[in-house]
Design a protein around this motif. Structure first.
Motif, short mmCIF file in Angstrom:
data_model
loop_
_atom_site.label_atom_id
_atom_site.label_comp_id
_atom_site.label_asym_id
_atom_site.label_seq_id
_atom_site.Cartn_x
_atom_site.Cartn_y
_atom_site.Cartn_z
N GLY A 87 -12.26 4.89 -12.85
CA GLY A 87 -12.26 3.44 -12.86
C GLY A 87 -10.93 2.80 -13.11
N GLN A 88 -9.83 3.61 -13.18
CA GLN A 88 -8.54 3.05 -13.52
C GLN A 88 -7.64 3.04 -12.30
N ALA A 89 -6.77 2.08 -12.25
CA ALA A 89 -5.80 1.99 -11.16
C ALA A 89 -4.48 2.56 -11.66
N GLY A 90 -4.30 3.85 -11.42
CA GLY A 90 -3.13 4.52 -11.97
C GLY A 90 -1.90 4.30 -11.13
N THR A 91 -0.79 4.81 -11.64
CA THR A 91 0.48 4.75 -10.90
C THR A 91 1.00 6.16 -10.77
N THR A 92 2.07 6.30 -10.03
CA THR A 92 2.66 7.62 -9.82
C THR A 92 4.16 7.51 -9.75
N SER A 93 4.82 8.59 -10.15
CA SER A 93 6.28 8.59 -10.10
C SER A 93 6.79 8.62 -8.67
N LEU A 94 5.93 8.84 -7.69
CA LEU A 94 6.34 8.89 -6.29
C LEU A 94 6.38 7.52 -5.67
N GLU A 95 5.99 6.49 -6.39
CA GLU A 95 5.97 5.15 -5.83
C GLU A 95 7.39 4.69 -5.56
N VAL A 96 7.56 3.99 -4.44
CA VAL A 96 8.86 3.41 -4.07
C VAL A 96 8.70 1.90 -4.00
N ALA A 97 9.54 1.19 -4.68
CA ALA A 97 9.39 -0.28 -4.72
C ALA A 97 9.67 -0.87 -3.37
N ASP A 116 0.87 -1.17 0.00
CA ASP A 116 0.00 0.00 0.00
C ASP A 116 0.91 1.23 0.00
N ARG A 117 1.16 1.76 -1.20
CA ARG A 117 2.15 2.83 -1.31
C ARG A 117 1.72 4.12 -0.62
N ALA A 118 0.43 4.38 -0.59
CA ALA A 118 -0.05 5.59 0.10
C ALA A 118 0.25 5.49 1.59
N ARG A 119 0.00 4.33 2.17
CA ARG A 119 0.32 4.15 3.59
C ARG A 119 1.82 4.24 3.81
N GLY A 120 2.60 3.68 2.89
CA GLY A 120 4.05 3.77 3.02
C GLY A 120 4.52 5.22 3.06
N TRP A 121 3.99 6.05 2.17
CA TRP A 121 4.37 7.45 2.17
C TRP A 121 3.89 8.16 3.43
N ALA A 122 2.73 7.78 3.93
CA ALA A 122 2.23 8.38 5.17
C ALA A 122 3.16 8.07 6.34
N ILE A 159 -7.63 14.23 -10.41
CA ILE A 159 -7.11 12.91 -10.77
C ILE A 159 -8.20 11.86 -10.67
N VAL A 160 -8.99 11.94 -9.59
CA VAL A 160 -10.06 10.97 -9.37
C VAL A 160 -11.14 11.09 -10.43
N VAL A 161 -11.54 12.33 -10.72
CA VAL A 161 -12.63 12.56 -11.68
C VAL A 161 -12.19 12.20 -13.09
N LEU A 216 -10.34 5.80 -2.34
CA LEU A 216 -10.12 6.24 -3.72
C LEU A 216 -9.58 5.08 -4.55
N ARG A 217 -10.15 4.87 -5.73
CA ARG A 217 -9.80 3.70 -6.54
C ARG A 217 -8.43 3.84 -7.19
N ARG A 218 -8.05 5.06 -7.53
CA ARG A 218 -6.76 5.25 -8.21
C ARG A 218 -5.65 5.36 -7.19
N GLU A 219 -4.66 4.51 -7.30
CA GLU A 219 -3.52 4.56 -6.39
C GLU A 219 -2.77 5.88 -6.52
N SER A 220 -2.68 6.40 -7.73
CA SER A 220 -1.99 7.68 -7.92
C SER A 220 -2.66 8.79 -7.15
N ALA A 221 -3.98 8.75 -7.06
CA ALA A 221 -4.70 9.76 -6.29
C ALA A 221 -4.43 9.63 -4.80
N ARG A 222 -4.40 8.40 -4.31
CA ARG A 222 -4.13 8.19 -2.88
C ARG A 222 -2.73 8.65 -2.51
N VAL A 223 -1.75 8.29 -3.36
CA VAL A 223 -0.38 8.71 -3.09
C VAL A 223 -0.26 10.23 -3.16
N ALA A 224 -0.86 10.83 -4.18
CA ALA A 224 -0.80 12.29 -4.32
C ALA A 224 -1.43 12.98 -3.13
#
Length: 311
Positions: free
Chosen positions: A301-311, A139-145, A295-297, A233-241
């Motif tokens: 319905g898509q599960a996006g990604t973000t450049s802020l993701e950390v593997a 869960d990348r959003a939780r990781g960033w939090a 981003i959400v609007v 939020l369905r889009r991971e990019s939105a959650r991370v952002a």
């Protein structure tokens, strides 16, 4: 069942109980220290350490690949909090201040022990923060939090280092009399102990370093709460952002409050410059929230990604 973070769970429970005890003592003991109830400070410390210990236990659950580090951080933090609250309570029982008190060899030794203990706990928090930045999160959003929350908490805790150095007035007293009953202060521009906000005691007339210290320390609760609020939020990019935007906003607020305190300006009486800074902060934070909404609007319905993701 014993876990790597069990000492923190026990500490949270003990400190919660002590907060009740100190609350009763505030009613039973009419003494005051510098205008505040004698047992108010121990009560605040018990509440603060209970919240910190409980939150850190939850944070450590996510460090699955760092068992030795998490075990050490848990034990160090638990012992430091026990020592810190015990010494604050001891000084309250003696009817004197605990922090910056160098009026007698005993008081100076107590203050020094507290300083060393908190420095050790801060180092433990730095180690936890370092591990969080190295650990991958599904869960990348939780990781960033978690990462941003702990990083800001460490920065907030570090502002405590601005308080112990002697003030100009204290140095002048040493030069004139050879005595320094106090070394340091949390109030900027005046001695500690003036009129303060109810409950917190933050200065109503001058700068107070406890304000940014408090805000910084609670980033470790605030940003994970943001991650929880946007989890739907369905889009991971939105959650991370959303989480990263909240982290940047929180850090900016901390900087504004720190600058305000260092300028000797009360949080209750902001200058025009501070009002402008807070207005800009609010506007940019709102713009960040609206950007997440776009981003959400844009693709609900898509599960996006973000450049802020950390593997």
């Amino acid at each position: 069942m014993q876990t790597r973070y069990s000492p923190l769970v026990v500490t949270a429970g003990v400190m919660s109980a002590l907060a009740v005890v100190f609350g009763v003592l505030m009613v039973a003991d009419p003494r005051t220290i510098e205008g505040a109830p004698s047992w108010l400070k121990p009560a605040k410390f018990a509440i603060s350490t209970a919240l910190y210990a409980g939150t850190l236990a939850w944070v450590l659950r996510h460090l699955t690949t760092w068992p030795r580090l998490t075990r050490t951080a848990a034990h160090v933090t638990a012992w430091v909090f026990a020592v810190e609250v015990a010494l604050v309570a001891l000084q309250a029982g003696r009817g004197t201040v605990s922090h910056f008190n160098t009026s007698t060899p005993l008081d100076g030794a107590i203050f020094s022990v507290m300083g060393v203990a908190i420095a050790l706990q801060t180092l433990a928090a730095v180690a936890v923060t370092w591990a969080l930045w190295r650990q991958p999160f599904a869960d990348r959003a939780r990781g960033w939090a978690l990462r941003l929350g702990m990083a800001l908490t460490v920065v907030g805790a570090s502002t405590g280092g601005l308080m112990p150095p002697p003030t100009a007035a204290q140095l002048a007293r040493v030069e004139a009399t050879g005595e320094m009953p106090r070394s340091g202060a949390h109030t900027v521009g005046a001695p500690d102990g003036g009129p303060g906000l109810p409950g917190t005691g933050w200065s109503l007339t001058h700068g107070d370093l406890r304000v940014p210290h408090f805000v910084g320390l609670h980033a470790m609760q605030t940003l994970p709460l943001v991650a929880w609020l946007v989890a739907g939020l369905r889009r991971e990019s939105a959650r991370v952002a959303a989480v990263v935007g909240a982290g940047v906003s929180y850090g900016a607020l901390f900087v504004i409050l720190l600058a305000q305190a260092l300028a000797g300006e009360s949080v209750a009486a902001p200058s025009p410059a501070t009002v402008v800074a807070l207005g800009a902060w609010a506007a940019l934070s709102l713009a960040s929230a609206l950007a997440v909404r776009r981003i959400v609007v844009a693709a609900p319905g898509q599960a996006g990604t973000t450049s802020l993701e950390v593997a």
